[in-house]
Structures are given as C-alpha cells and as structure tokens.
Scaffold this active site. Structure first.
Site, short mmCIF file in Angstrom:
data_model
loop_
_atom_site.label_atom_id
_atom_site.label_comp_id
_atom_site.label_asym_id
_atom_site.label_seq_id
_atom_site.Cartn_x
_atom_site.Cartn_y
_atom_site.Cartn_z
N GLU A 61 -10.42 9.53 -6.27
CA GLU A 61 -9.34 10.19 -5.52
C GLU A 61 -8.89 11.46 -6.22
OE1 GLU A 61 -5.38 8.95 -3.07
OE2 GLU A 61 -5.51 8.23 -5.12
N GLY A 99 -2.05 6.75 -13.74
CA GLY A 99 -1.54 5.46 -14.17
C GLY A 99 -2.39 4.33 -13.62
N ALA A 100 -2.87 4.51 -12.38
CA ALA A 100 -3.72 3.50 -11.75
C ALA A 100 -4.30 4.09 -10.47
CB ALA A 100 -2.92 2.24 -11.43
N GLU A 137 -5.97 2.74 -6.55
CA GLU A 137 -5.95 1.58 -5.66
C GLU A 137 -7.27 1.22 -5.01
OE1 GLU A 137 -4.60 5.16 -3.03
OE2 GLU A 137 -4.30 4.49 -5.10
N ASN A 138 -8.42 1.58 -5.58
CA ASN A 138 -9.71 1.26 -4.95
C ASN A 138 -9.65 -0.14 -4.32
OD1 ASN A 138 -10.78 3.59 -6.58
ND2 ASN A 138 -10.49 2.11 -8.24
N HIS A 164 2.88 -1.21 -6.90
CA HIS A 164 2.51 0.05 -6.23
C HIS A 164 1.07 -0.03 -5.72
CE1 HIS A 164 2.93 4.55 -5.91
NE2 HIS A 164 1.61 4.46 -5.95
N GLU A 165 0.15 -0.43 -6.60
CA GLU A 165 -1.27 -0.43 -6.22
C GLU A 165 -1.58 -1.52 -5.20
OE1 GLU A 165 -2.86 2.14 -7.07
OE2 GLU A 165 -1.28 2.76 -8.43
N HIS A 179 -0.77 -0.37 -1.80
CA HIS A 179 -1.79 0.53 -1.26
C HIS A 179 -2.90 -0.21 -0.53
CE1 HIS A 179 -0.72 4.52 -2.40
NE2 HIS A 179 -0.77 4.33 -3.70
N GLU A 195 1.53 7.35 -0.60
CA GLU A 195 2.17 7.35 -1.92
C GLU A 195 3.68 7.12 -1.82
OE1 GLU A 195 0.56 6.91 -4.39
OE2 GLU A 195 -1.44 7.71 -3.99
#
Length: 960
Positions: free
Chosen positions: A200, A334-335, A337-338, A370-371, A374, A393
């Site tokens: 991304e 930070g991360a 979300e795949n 958060h992830e 997503h 986001e």
C-alpha cells in the site's frame, strides 16, 4: 494502514513511546459490474497525435499518456508464482492474469516498477481451452508512470476473456516497499533474513505486473517456492505443499476473495506462532521471530476478542478461515491490513510484561483494533480511488474507539480519543491544511494522503456524526453500507446515502422524525426528519479544509452564535484574515449544557449567525459537550471568566471531558490571537485540585511545551520561572507518584508523564531516585526489573553520564524487546553531547544496530533538545539525497523528518533557512505539501512569541 512513529507519543509531544465467500456468482459478477464500476474515459482514442504520447524506454511511442490505467481491460484473476532466494536476495516469478475486454484495443496497459520482464504471451479463452500456445507480446516500458504496455498482434475482441502470462525477476528491495528483505538478530547473535511484502498504496507493481489501482479488484491464486528451513505465509490458508527436486518445497494457497492489489501479501521466514480460534471458528495466529514468540500472548488474546466483537458489531462474518498477524523486524508503517495476513512493526504487536508500559499496552490494542477494522472497512469495501482513503483510514481510526471501549473498557480509551482530534487540529487550523477528500494522482501525492487529516479528522467527524445521529442509527447505517458494497468499491456519497437511510420504518415517530428528543431545537428535529441532509451536512466537513470556530455571546437568556474559520497564526487584525474567511460555512451539530441544568441541548448551525433562547437564566453555558464535536469554541464578553471562576470554585460541576476541552480550546485561542495568554494561564490554577488525569495531562502538555520553547531559544529567565511555577504548583501531585506500575491505565500514564517532567526539570528527588534505580540496574547486568512505567525516565537519567550512555547502547543491541529498545533509544537521544547524538544518527542511517525504520523518530527526538536542534537540521540538509535513497519522497518517514527537524523553529533567521532549503528542493523537482505546513508553523511560532512573550514573562514574575 496504521501510521505512527514508534517513538512519538500521541499526546502531541514528541517522545519515544510505543504508542498502527463468497465465491458464488463470480463468473457473472465481473460482467454485471463493469458498467457500474468502470467507464472508458471519453478522451480514449487510439488515433491521437503521436506527439501527445510519451516515449518508451526503447524510443518507441508509448500508447497511453494518463497516470490512471484505461478501463478497457479488466483483471478477473491472477495466478501468481513466486520463488525468493534469501541467499542471493532476489526472486523469480511468473503470473497468468485472466482479463475481460470491454472495448476493442491493441494494447494492454498495466503497472510494473523495477521488474525485468523476460517473457510475455497472450491466449484467448478459446486458445486456452484447446491448449494452444500463447502469442508473444511486445513489452514497452514507461517508468515515469510506472507502466508497461503489452502490444497485441490484433485487436482484442470486446466481451471476451484473455489470459496474459509473464515471467519476471528482480532483486529483493533494500527499503520497506514492494517485495523486500528484512533481517533480525537471534539471541545467539546470528543475523537471519526474511522476505516480506508491503504494497500500500502503489507498490504491488514492484512485486508483480498488475492493475495496481483499488478499483481493479480480482481473485488471486498464489504459489510460493521456499527452502525447508522456512515457512511461507500468504493471505489465504495453505492448501498443499509439493516436494521438489533439490529439497525445495512449493506451497499452494487457496484462491483469495475478490480484492484490490494493495492487499495482497506473502512472506517467507522462519518465524514461530501462537494460535487460537474465535467463537465463529476463525483460526488466529500471531507470528514473531523465534526468540520473541513469548511476547505474542497478549496480541492473540486481543485479536480473538476484537475479531469476535467486529463480527457481531458489523453483523458480517469475517470471510476467511484464518487470520495471521506477524511482527516484521523492518517495517515502515505501524501496521498494514493485508487481508488475512496483517503485518506489524514489532512495537505495534508484541507485548513484553517486563518492559512494556501501560501506554504500550494501549498502543498495541489500538493498532490491532485498527487493522482488524480494516478487514471490513478497506478490504471488504474499498474506496474507488485514493482521494477518499479516509473512508477506510478514518473509519478504522474511529473503530479503535468503539472496539477498544467494548473489549477492554479498563484501558479507558474513550478519554484518550480526545487526543486523536486535538492532534489534527494543530494541522487543520493552518491555511496549508487540505480537505479530507482531495484529488491525488501521482504516487507521491497518494502517499501524502496518509496523514492526520485522513486518519484523525476522518475519525473525529465520524464520531461527531455518531453523536448527532445516535449510536444505534449510526451502526445500522454502516452495517447497511458494508453489506451493500461488499467486495466492491464505494465513494463518499455511498456512505452518506447509507447513513441517511439507516432509520427503519419502525423507528419513525408519528411526525415522520426518525429520532425525537425534547432537548432538540426545532431546526434539529427538522434536520432529522429530512434524512437526505446528512450528505449536505457532511460534505461541508469532507470537501472544505479547516475547522470552524464557534463564537458565543451570552446576553441574559439569549445566545448569539457566529461561525468563522479557525486559523492559527493569522489574527483578525492581519490584512489576509478576512480573505481567508470567505466562502467557508459548515453545518455544525452543536451541543451545549448550562450551569442551571445537566441537560444536553442540541442545535444545528447552518448559517453564519444564529440566536438561541435559553429556558432559564444561567451563569455560564458550555458548548461542545464531551468534545464530541469537531470545532473550537470562543466565549465572548464574560464567558471565559465565568467558566474559569467555576473551575476554581468547583470544577466537578463541569464534566471531565469538558474540562479537557476547555483547557485545549483556551490555549488554541491564544494561538489564534482571540485570547490573551494570561487568561489561559489563569485557567491552569485550578489544576492543583484536578484529579482527572486527562485534564491534568492536557494542561501540563501546554505548560511543558512553553518550557521547551523557551529552553530551545535560551530565554533563561522565563524557562527558569516556568520551571519554578511547574514544580511549585504541581509538586504535591508529583510527590504523590510512586515508582511502580500500580493503578489504572490513566493513573499509570499520568505517573509516567509527571515523573518524566520532574526529572526533565531537574527536580532533585526525581533525579536521585532514577539514578539510584539505574545504578542498581547496571549492577544487575540489566536483569533488575524496573517498573515499566518509569523505565524510560530511569534510562534517560542514566544516559546523562558517559558510562551510562555507553552501557545503554550495549543493552540496546542485545535487547530482545522492541518496547525496551524504544525506551533506550529515547534515553540515548537526550544526551547533551553532540558527538553522541551524531553517532546515533549515523547508526540509524547504517541500519544495523539502530534500524533505519527508527531514523525519522530519532531525528525528531534529537531536534527537540537544545543541543540537538541544529545538529539534526544540519544533518537533514547535508544528507537529503541519502535520505531519499532510504525513503520515498512522499513517505510518512520523509514528511516526519522534515517537520520533526524544522517545525519547532521560532525565529525569522531559521524561517529563511528552511524556506531556502525547500526552494532548492523544489528546483530539483521535489515538492511536498509538508513544505508549506512547516513554513506556516514556523511563522505561527514567531508570531506567538512576538504576541505572548511579554505577557508570559510578566505573568510568571507575578505568580512565582
């Protein structure tokens, strides 16, 4: 994606703190959806003037001139084979893309960057059925747009499927994007390598040729070849493993659900995992390097709880049978979300009870929440284009609040969410801010969209809308949105439509109003009766930049309201102020309470001015209840005096969040020239009696920022008096702090902040206790367990001696805890010796002892100190070219390096220096929006000092 530096505290003070199916109808859907999701540009002609087209690398005409891909060829399915070699650090790969042609064309345009394509062929569906060999395709490359053109011998027929096959190879990347290498050190000192992806927003094209835009959703079948000492992971569960000659293994993974290219992921590593199952049977696994597997327990517990929560909240099952979360040693965001394989920085996933603090635990929980959000917002429903990344986001940031409150109420994230909004106001109150939805075309422009406006402001306006519509209606609306657009793409209007129609028939009152409350004004009730107005209201928040200022004037039982655009650093008396106010109008959902009643009143302000009648006489009125609204409030006349009097007499009559909001707004208004600094400082008197940690931290953050500003400018009389004031008025609460990990999360975060402040101010008892603990820790060879909430403070005091600093650097290299490494690195950055600071920066550039992913935050931390500000700034100017080799121009890291080393400046000389540097970069073709943000911030700092320095000096002389 979760963007935040691992060493920047999210309380707006830069510190090292850790704080980021449905397969049915697939054969039919692509043909059904083509008309609604894709359209051929009206300017799409094949007989354009050749001079209008770019030139490929071989000198021939490249047949496409737009940055966006044409939509005449639609990908349906990718068969992707990848074989990385972790010894030679390269990979070979092949793919077969099933495409559907919607218009006749003699070329196929797709994305490819830094890949060597060795072969390309095309088969029609009929050729494939009869096993006929593919026809060779000529490949043209246009690197400026990161595109390739496959020239076909004869026009492709509309409405038919074709198969594009390619063989390609490349080196594993040295940076943090595409398919790249990462390294880690074992407990025994061995360096090991893994290969990992991060795509991304526009880096899938660095790993395989593809239609690398979010609208081009497809299914992916992935095969990965590896050595037996490694494992391979991808989005989907592994179906089988084939043994090959020479001892190699080939893993085959299930075909993915329909998704965008930026969500594809695969990893080859030797990591270990810990697994569990959700109540609906999803297998969740946390992967980490072998020596850190014992730090995965909390992440597994949190992931299982959060995934269960989201399935219930969204009323949609997570569509895959497994979800992997993996801690990557070298990872820029930070991360990420795949779908089915979420990648994290180690500091965002791993939790070590011996070295991770209360704020670390909150951070890890937030990033996981958060992830996982997503997996619905972003993965299941994806924005049509990057101009609307806030749709994923902003929602993921908002869902942190909802999910963490529901699953871990003891973390009290509801109070912390105020900071999410306060952080972005700093940027949004500058003229250089941008609307939430903004055109973005180039990869650099797209990367710049990953900022506080998309994330924080997006979350804050959603929270405001939820407060306005009511939690139940809001939840129904987003469930409707997710179900309607599953496996598809959406835009702003689709969200507003779903939220407008979230009232079920049974919800309506006899008057046709979906929500009724006697505390609502008539215009509020009218609004809720006209659901279509949700779009009209919310576009004022997404399509125009900035934040409104509500000006309130009380006259007996009448309230006069006026809205303006809130601007920092531009005062009403400035000639440009009026022009910057023109054409700005928000539909603001107002809430307010009064001294006479706890009732929350509601009203919508849709005009520049309005008048409200109070039901009874009241000594004060407080707008923006609980700070749920995204606006600043200024009380004209005696409004502020009455509120300050109330705080001093009995602050508990105002709600805890309202007290935080008042402190925030009063200091923001000083920066806008609407209030004098002494008025804001007078408000801090009451903090001696404040027991709410969020309010104490908010007030202290401003006072501490003033101290650091004076310290950097070497204005010693004011800095000494500020130090005296802080220690005089906050000594009782400082002295009450124990050097332990006891109490609630907020008790613990307050302890960390207060003791850090006390030691920063050289408070003797603090320095003495920290030095004592540090000596004991050194004598124990680093085995003594210091309370985690004071660990950073103890290390920082210890780092002030040469022996302590050197020992900390040794321990940094040996530590198996990223949480501890962050605290050590912060401590090392507080040294007053420039040669030590320069050594840290050099180690960060080298990337072995200090990983390059930490360089931006390291420079930021060093630049905040008087001894480091010039050093960090000089380093950036002298090493700009080298920095661009490590980070993309538009990346979060580059933007943080720029702002972190310049935005604290407050003199005209420094403003000119920074301006000249930015001009030299623009002359070389490098332009970033952050340039203007920084220049405005420095100008704001200069004007703040000019306006407020005499007042600050006088006020401190009187009050210390």
């Amino acid at each position: 994606m979760f963007h935040s530096s691992a060493m920047v505290n999210s309380h707006r003070k830069p510190m090292f703190n850790i704080h980021r199916g449905f397969y049915c109808l697939t054969a039919i859907l692509p043909q059904i959806c083509i008309c609604s999701q894709f359209s051929v540009p009206s300017s799409y002609h094949f007989t354009e003037d050749p001079g209008a087209f770019p030139v490929a690398t071989n000198g021939e005409r490249f047949p496409w001139q737009e940055l966006r891909l044409p939509s005449v060829v639609i990908p349906l399915h990718y068969d992707l084979f990848v074989h990385p070699n972790l010894t030679s650090l390269d990979f070979v790969a092949s793919e077969k893309i099933e495409v559907l042609v919607s218009n006749a064309t003699q070329f196929i345009i797709l994305h490819s960057k830094d890949l060597e394509i060795t072969n390309a062929t095309l088969q029609s569906e009929e050729d494939s059925r009869y096993m006929k060999p593919g026809k060779e395709l000529k490949v043209l490359s246009y690197p400026a747009h990161e595109q390739i053109a496959l020239l076909v011998p004869e026009k492709l027929t509309p409405h038919l499927k074709y198969y594009v096959a390619m063989d390609f190879q490349a080196k594993l990347g040295d940076g943090f994007e595409g398919f790249y290498k990462s390294t880690y050190r074992t407990l025994g000192g061995e360096t090991r390598i893994l290969a990992v992806t991060d795509f991304e927003p526009t880096q899938a094209r660095m790993a395989f040729p593809c239609f690398d835009e979010p609208l081009f959703k497809a299914n992916f079948s992935i095969k990965i070849r590896r050595e037996s000492r490694h494992i391979a992971l991808s989005n989907m569960p592994k179906v089988k493993t084939i043994e090959l000659e020479g001892g190699l293994l080939e893993d085959h993974f299930e075909t993915t659900v329909k998704m965008s290219t930026y969500l594809v992921a695969y990893i080859v590593c030797d990591f270990h995992s810990l697994s569990g199952f959700t109540s609906s049977g999803v297998k969740v696994s946390i992967y980490a390097s072998p020596d850190k597997r014992n730090q995965t327990h909390y992440a597994l517990q949190a992931s299982l709880k959060l995934l269960d929560f989201y399935e219930k909240y969204f009323d949609i099952y997570y569509p895959l049978s497994k979800l992997d979360l993996i801690a990557i040693p070298d990872f820029a965001p930070g991360a990420m979300e795949n779908w089915g394989l979420i990648t994290y920085r180690e500091t965002s996933l791993l939790f070590d009870p011996k070295t991770s603090s209360a704020s670390d635990k909150l951070w890890v929980t937030r990033v996981i929440a958060h992830e996982l959000a997503h997996q619905w917002f972003g993965n299941l429903v994806t924005m049509e284009w990057w101009n609307d990344i806030w749709l994923k986001e902003g929602f993921a940031k908002y869902m942190e609040l909802i999910a963490v409150n529901a699953t871990y109420p003891e973390l009290q994230f509801d109070d912390y969410f105020l900071n999410v909004c306060f952080e972005v106001i700093t940027k949004d109150s500058l003229n250089s801010s941008r609307p939430i939805s903004k055109p973005a075309e180039t990869p650099t422009q797209i990367q710049e969209m990953f900022d506080e406006v998309s994330y924080n402001k997006g979350a804050c306006i959603l929270n405001m809308l939820k407060d306005f519509l009511g939690e139940e209606k809001f939840q129904k609306g987003i469930i409707q949105y997710l179900k309607k657009f599953s496996y598809r793409n959406a835009k702003n209007d689709d969200l507003w439509s779903s939220l407008s129609n979230s009232c079920l028939e049974s919800d309506f009152t006899s008057g046709g109003v979906c929500h009724s409350d006697p505390k609502m004004t008539s215009n509020m009730l009218a609004f809720l009766g006209e659901n279509a107005e949700v779009k009209e209201m919310m576009t004022t928040w997404t399509l125009q930049k900035g934040i409104p200022l509500l000006v309130v004037k009380q006259d007996g039982c009448s309230l006069r309201l006026q809205q303006e655009r809130f601007l920092q650093g531009v005062f009403q008396e400035d000639p440009e102020w009026r022009a910057l106010q023109e054409r700005y109008l928000w539909h603001i959902p107002l809430t307010y309470s009064t001294s006479s009643s706890n009732v929350i009143h509601r009203h919508i302000l849709k005009s520049k001015t309005d008048t409200l009648d109070l039901p009874e006489k009241t000594s004060w009125v407080k707008f923006n209840v609980d700070s749920n609204g995204y606006y600043i409030v200024h009380y004209e006349g005696h409004g502020w005096d009455q509120l300050i009097t109330q705080l001093n007499q009995n602050h508990t009559l105002l709600r805890p969040k309202d007290r935080v909001g008042l402190i925030h707004d009063v200091f923001q208004l000083v920066g806008a020239g609407r209030l004098t600094l002494d008025k804001a400082l007078d408000m801090t008197y009451y903090l001696q009696h404040e027991t709410s940690s969020p309010a104490l931290l908010e007030g202290l953050s401003y006072l501490e920022s003033f101290y650091h500003m004076m310290d950097r400018r070497n204005i010693s009389d004011i800095s000494e008096n500020l130090k005296r004031y802080l220690l005089q008025y906050f000594k009782p609460v400082i002295d009450r702090q124990s050097w332990s990990d006891k109490g609630s999360v907020w008790d613990r975060m307050l302890r960390s902040a207060l003791l850090k402040l006390a030691c920063d101010l050289n408070h003797a008892p603090c320095i003495q206790k920290a030095a004592e603990l540090f000596s004991q820790w050194m004598e124990s060879s680093g085995k003594l367990n210091i309370p985690t909430d004071v660990l950073k403070i103890v290390y920082s005091v210890g780092a002030q001696t040469t022996a302590g600093w050197n020992y900390l650097l040794e321990q940094y290299e040996l530590s198996m805890s990223s949480a501890e490494q962050n605290k050590i690195l912060y401590a090392l950055s507080t040294s007053k010796h420039q040669e030590k600071l320069l050594k840290l920066i050099e180690l960060g550039m080298e990337g072995k002892v200090i990983k390059t992913q930490n360089l931006a935050a390291l420079l930021h931390a060093i630049a905040r100190r008087p001894k480091g500000q010039q050093l960090a700034w000089d380093f950036v100017r002298e090493n700009w070219t080298h920095l661009l080799k490590k980070f993309d121009l538009g990346s979060y890291d580059i933007r943080m390096i720029i702002s972190g080393t310049t935005a604290h400046f407050s003199s005209k000389d420094k403003l000119q220096e920074v301006k000249l540097f930015f001009e030299s970069l623009e002359a070389q073709g490098s332009h970033l929006d952050i340039f203007q943000t920084v220049l405005e911030t420095i100008t704001k700092n200069i004007k703040w000092l000019e306006k407020n320095l005499p007042t600050l000096r006088t006020w401190l002389m009187v009050n210390t």
